[in-house]
Design a protein around this motif. Structure first.
Motif, PDB file in Angstrom:
ATOM      1  N   UNK A   1      12.630  27.686  72.409  1.00 47.92           N
ATOM      2  CA  UNK A   1      12.153  28.185  71.123  1.00 47.92           C
ATOM      3  C   UNK A   1      10.935  27.429  70.618  1.00 47.92           C
ATOM      4  N   UNK A   2      10.624  26.285  71.208  1.00 44.76           N
ATOM      5  CA  UNK A   2       9.490  25.468  70.766  1.00 44.76           C
ATOM      6  C   UNK A   2       8.318  25.690  71.714  1.00 44.76           C
ATOM      7  N   UNK A   3       7.161  26.018  71.153  1.00 44.76           N
ATOM      8  CA  UNK A   3       6.002  26.377  71.973  1.00 44.76           C
ATOM      9  C   UNK A   3       5.518  25.200  72.814  1.00 44.76           C
ATOM     10  N   UNK A   4       5.456  24.002  72.242  1.00 43.56           N
ATOM     11  CA  UNK A   4       4.988  22.837  72.986  1.00 43.56           C
ATOM     12  C   UNK A   4       5.945  22.509  74.123  1.00 43.56           C
ATOM     13  N   UNK A   5       7.245  22.558  73.825  1.00 41.56           N
ATOM     14  CA  UNK A   5       8.239  22.272  74.857  1.00 41.56           C
ATOM     15  C   UNK A   5       8.149  23.273  75.998  1.00 41.56           C
ATOM     16  N   UNK A   6       7.976  24.549  75.668  1.00 41.06           N
ATOM     17  CA  UNK A   6       7.826  25.577  76.695  1.00 41.06           C
ATOM     18  C   UNK A   6       6.591  25.310  77.543  1.00 41.06           C
ATOM     19  N   UNK A   7       5.514  24.864  76.911  1.00 43.47           N
ATOM     20  CA  UNK A   7       4.303  24.536  77.654  1.00 43.47           C
ATOM     21  C   UNK A   7       4.513  23.381  78.613  1.00 43.47           C
ATOM     22  N   UNK A   8       5.234  22.370  78.166  1.00 42.63           N
ATOM     23  CA  UNK A   8       5.538  21.230  79.031  1.00 42.63           C
ATOM     24  C   UNK A   8       6.406  21.674  80.205  1.00 42.63           C
ATOM     25  N   UNK A   9       7.384  22.538  79.922  1.00 41.56           N
ATOM     26  CA  UNK A   9       8.249  23.043  80.985  1.00 41.56           C
ATOM     27  C   UNK A   9       7.445  23.819  82.015  1.00 41.56           C
ATOM     28  N   UNK A  10       6.497  24.633  81.548  1.00 40.32           N
ATOM     29  CA  UNK A  10       5.667  25.403  82.481  1.00 40.32           C
ATOM     30  C   UNK A  10       4.918  24.468  83.423  1.00 40.32           C
ATOM     31  N   UNK A  11       4.419  23.365  82.904  1.00 47.54           N
ATOM     32  CA  UNK A  11       3.743  22.379  83.767  1.00 47.54           C
ATOM     33  C   UNK A  11       4.733  21.751  84.744  1.00 47.54           C
ATOM     34  N   UNK A  12       5.898  21.350  84.235  1.00 46.33           N
ATOM     35  CA  UNK A  12       6.867  20.653  85.078  1.00 46.33           C
ATOM     36  C   UNK A  12       7.411  21.540  86.197  1.00 46.33           C
ATOM     37  N   UNK A  13       7.451  22.863  85.962  1.00 43.59           N
ATOM     38  CA  UNK A  13       8.008  23.785  86.949  1.00 43.59           C
ATOM     39  C   UNK A  13       6.936  24.492  87.775  1.00 43.59           C
ATOM     40  N   UNK A  14       5.679  24.176  87.533  1.00 43.97           N
ATOM     41  CA  UNK A  14       4.579  24.861  88.216  1.00 43.97           C
ATOM     42  C   UNK A  14       4.679  24.822  89.741  1.00 43.97           C
ATOM     43  N   UNK A  15       5.178  23.725  90.355  1.00 44.37           N
ATOM     44  CA  UNK A  15       5.248  23.709  91.824  1.00 44.37           C
ATOM     45  C   UNK A  15       6.120  24.807  92.422  1.00 44.37           C
ATOM     46  N   UNK A  16       6.976  25.418  91.630  1.00 44.40           N
ATOM     47  CA  UNK A  16       7.875  26.447  92.173  1.00 44.40           C
ATOM     48  C   UNK A  16       7.284  27.851  92.098  1.00 44.40           C
ATOM     49  N   UNK A  17       6.082  27.961  91.571  1.00 50.04           N
ATOM     50  CA  UNK A  17       5.359  29.218  91.616  1.00 50.04           C
ATOM     51  C   UNK A  17       6.082  30.388  90.984  1.00 50.04           C
ATOM     52  N   UNK A  18       6.076  31.527  91.700  1.00 50.90           N
ATOM     53  CA  UNK A  18       6.600  32.773  91.147  1.00 50.90           C
ATOM     54  C   UNK A  18       8.125  32.809  91.043  1.00 50.90           C
ATOM     55  N   UNK A  19       8.824  31.818  91.601  1.00 49.45           N
ATOM     56  CA  UNK A  19      10.284  31.825  91.498  1.00 49.45           C
ATOM     57  C   UNK A  19      10.758  31.396  90.116  1.00 49.45           C
ATOM     58  N   UNK A  20       9.828  30.947  89.283  1.00 44.05           N
ATOM     59  CA  UNK A  20      10.165  30.494  87.929  1.00 44.05           C
ATOM     60  C   UNK A  20       9.283  31.215  86.908  1.00 44.05           C
ATOM     61  N   UNK A  21       9.903  31.679  85.829  1.00 43.88           N
ATOM     62  CA  UNK A  21       9.169  32.215  84.689  1.00 43.88           C
ATOM     63  C   UNK A  21       9.563  31.413  83.460  1.00 43.88           C
ATOM     64  N   UNK A  22       8.575  30.959  82.697  1.00 43.76           N
ATOM     65  CA  UNK A  22       8.832  30.191  81.475  1.00 43.76           C
ATOM     66  C   UNK A  22       8.382  31.016  80.279  1.00 43.76           C
ATOM     67  N   UNK A  23       9.264  31.125  79.291  1.00 40.48           N
ATOM     68  CA  UNK A  23       8.938  31.886  78.086  1.00 40.48           C
ATOM     69  C   UNK A  23       9.147  31.046  76.840  1.00 40.48           C
ATOM     70  N   UNK A  24       8.270  31.268  75.852  1.00 41.20           N
ATOM     71  CA  UNK A  24       8.468  30.721  74.507  1.00 41.20           C
ATOM     72  C   UNK A  24       9.161  31.803  73.694  1.00 41.20           C
ATOM     73  N   UNK A  25      10.452  31.606  73.420  1.00 38.89           N
ATOM     74  CA  UNK A  25      11.223  32.635  72.718  1.00 38.89           C
ATOM     75  C   UNK A  25      12.527  32.053  72.219  1.00 38.89           C
ATOM     76  N   UNK A  26      13.102  32.696  71.231  1.00 43.62           N
ATOM     77  CA  UNK A  26      14.475  32.388  70.852  1.00 43.62           C
ATOM     78  C   UNK A  26      15.409  32.907  71.939  1.00 43.62           C
ATOM     79  N   UNK A  27      16.442  32.168  72.232  1.00 43.70           N
ATOM     80  CA  UNK A  27      17.390  32.578  73.270  1.00 43.70           C
ATOM     81  C   UNK A  27      17.993  33.932  72.952  1.00 43.70           C
ATOM     82  N   UNK A  28      18.272  34.171  71.673  1.00 43.25           N
ATOM     83  CA  UNK A  28      18.934  35.408  71.266  1.00 43.25           C
ATOM     84  C   UNK A  28      18.064  36.645  71.487  1.00 43.25           C
TER      85      UNK A  28
END
Length: 395
Positions: free
Chosen positions: A128-155
């Motif tokens: 739900x936090x935009x900065x945290x989602x951005x950090x996650x996108x960087x941390x998971x970047x090596x996995x390429x298309x097998x990972x999608x990161x979204x900034x959103x409420x879980x609900x």
């Protein structure tokens, strides 16, 4: 951390600078790094951001091992992140259940998502936090298309096509540095919504180890996890993620090894017995899972007193689920008597443990005025109805 700082950190220059700064484990290291960067002409803002990340990476090695060397962090995100050995076991649970994809709802900086992707799962990571989602996108970047990161409420996430979900509801106030715990009623997403997902999807839910047991789903598997003696989490597993016949579990991780105790329900406690030649302290995960009775029977032991989670026995048995001590001497829990006895044993290094006694070990230690060349453990507790001090040695 503001979004502008994250954008700055994600530049090639900043990432290279973090690598160049290297480990920072003390304030002195940080000051030296700041001085070097400022002398090289870097701005105060860039310098502060880079040095902060270098310091967080150094701290993160305890949780993430070598993975930390290319990750970005916030202080709060690092503190709340799952340790990688534990996250790997979460991932193994999804793989064993036959899942091929998992939605990580409330992914934080991506610790569990990293383990999921590493296990070959397709991952939808949401925060739900935009900065945290951005950090996650960087941390998971090596996995390429097998990972999608979204900034959103879980609900608000469409889970169509996902085989299972992992949820780590926010249990603290919003923020990237200093945060405070909130009550279960204020978790985000709400626990009623979280457990409602289990009606249509297998889920794993990470909670604090002290979470109210009475509020947990009755038909779920509840697993308490400890790492090197610290109870770090409670996980609620539902659907195909819950193991047949298991409703209580204590997973004890020590170093690179792990042992697990499982049961269909809370264990029946053994009756208290007189103090024997050994005292056993059950791991905190075993205590939280209420499986002390099963451990006691495996050790031919019983509690030292009603309501006290120390076990005692005369047999030299131990297990991965306890710390065992050989009793040297049983003494009155009196400072003067103990100080004299410890001098007689030449004890200068003393580990103090206590249950069932209102004593501050740090204050108690000062009163003993320890001097000597030997080491021992002092267990302050009750034996039956008596307050006792058990002088012992670790087995």
């Amino acid at each position: 951390m503001e979004m502008s700082e994250l954008v700055t950190l994600l530049s090639h220059e900043s990432l290279d600078l973090i690598d160049a700064v290297g480990p920072i484990s003390s304030s002195d290291d940080a000051m030296k790094a700041v001085t070097r960067m400022r002398a090289a002409g870097h701005s105060p803002d860039l310098t502060a951001a880079v040095v902060t990340q270098a310091r967080l990476r150094t701290r993160a090695e305890a949780k993430f091992g070598p993975f930390a060397s290319r990750m970005l962090f916030t202080q709060a995100g690092l503190e709340q992140a799952t340790r990688m050995p534990v996250a790997a076991r979460h991932a193994q649970r999804f793989v064993a259940a036959g899942a091929r994809s998992v939605a990580d709802l409330g992914c934080g900086i991506g610790a569990d998502a990293l383990a999921f992707a590493g296990a070959g799962l397709r991952v939808l990571a949401v925060d739900a936090d935009a900065v945290t989602a951005g950090i996650t996108a960087h941390n998971l970047a090596p996995f390429g298309d097998s990972v999608e990161v979204r900034h959103s409420l879980a609900e608000e996430v469409d889970l169509t096509g996902m085989d299972a979900a992992w949820l780590d509801p926010a249990r603290r106030t919003k923020g990237h540095s200093e945060t405070k715990r909130v009550t279960a009623a204020d978790y985000s997403p709400n626990l009623d919504w979280v457990f409602g997902l289990a009606d249509g999807l297998p889920i794993g839910v990470k909670l604090g180890p002290a979470h109210d047991r009475d509020s947990l789903p009755e038909n779920a598997e509840t697993q308490w996890v400890s790492v090197d003696g610290d109870v770090v989490e409670l996980v609620v597993w539902t659907g195909t993620l819950a193991r047949d016949g298991v409703r209580r579990a204590a997973l004890v991780v020590r170093g690179s090894g792990a042992h697990e105790l499982t049961a269909p329900a809370d264990a029946i406690d053994e009756e208290p017995r007189e103090l024997g030649a050994f005292v056993h302290e059950p791991d905190g995960a075993v205590i939280r899972a209420r499986l002390v009775g099963d451990v006691a029977r495996s050790l031919q032991a019983g509690p030292v007193a009603d309501g006290i989670a120390y076990l005692t026995s005369d047999t030299p048995l131990t297990s991965p689920f306890v710390s065992s001590f050989r009793v040297r001497e049983v003494l009155p829990a009196d400072v003067k008597t103990l100080a004299k006895a410890l001098r007689g044993h030449d004890i200068g290094t003393l580990e103090i443990k206590k249950r069932g006694m209102d004593i501050d070990p740090a204050v108690f230690r000062k009163k003993l005025n320890l001097k000597g060349s030997q080491a021992a453990t002092l267990i302050l507790t009750r034996s039956g109805t008596k307050r006792v001090a058990i002088l012992a040695d670790r087995v």
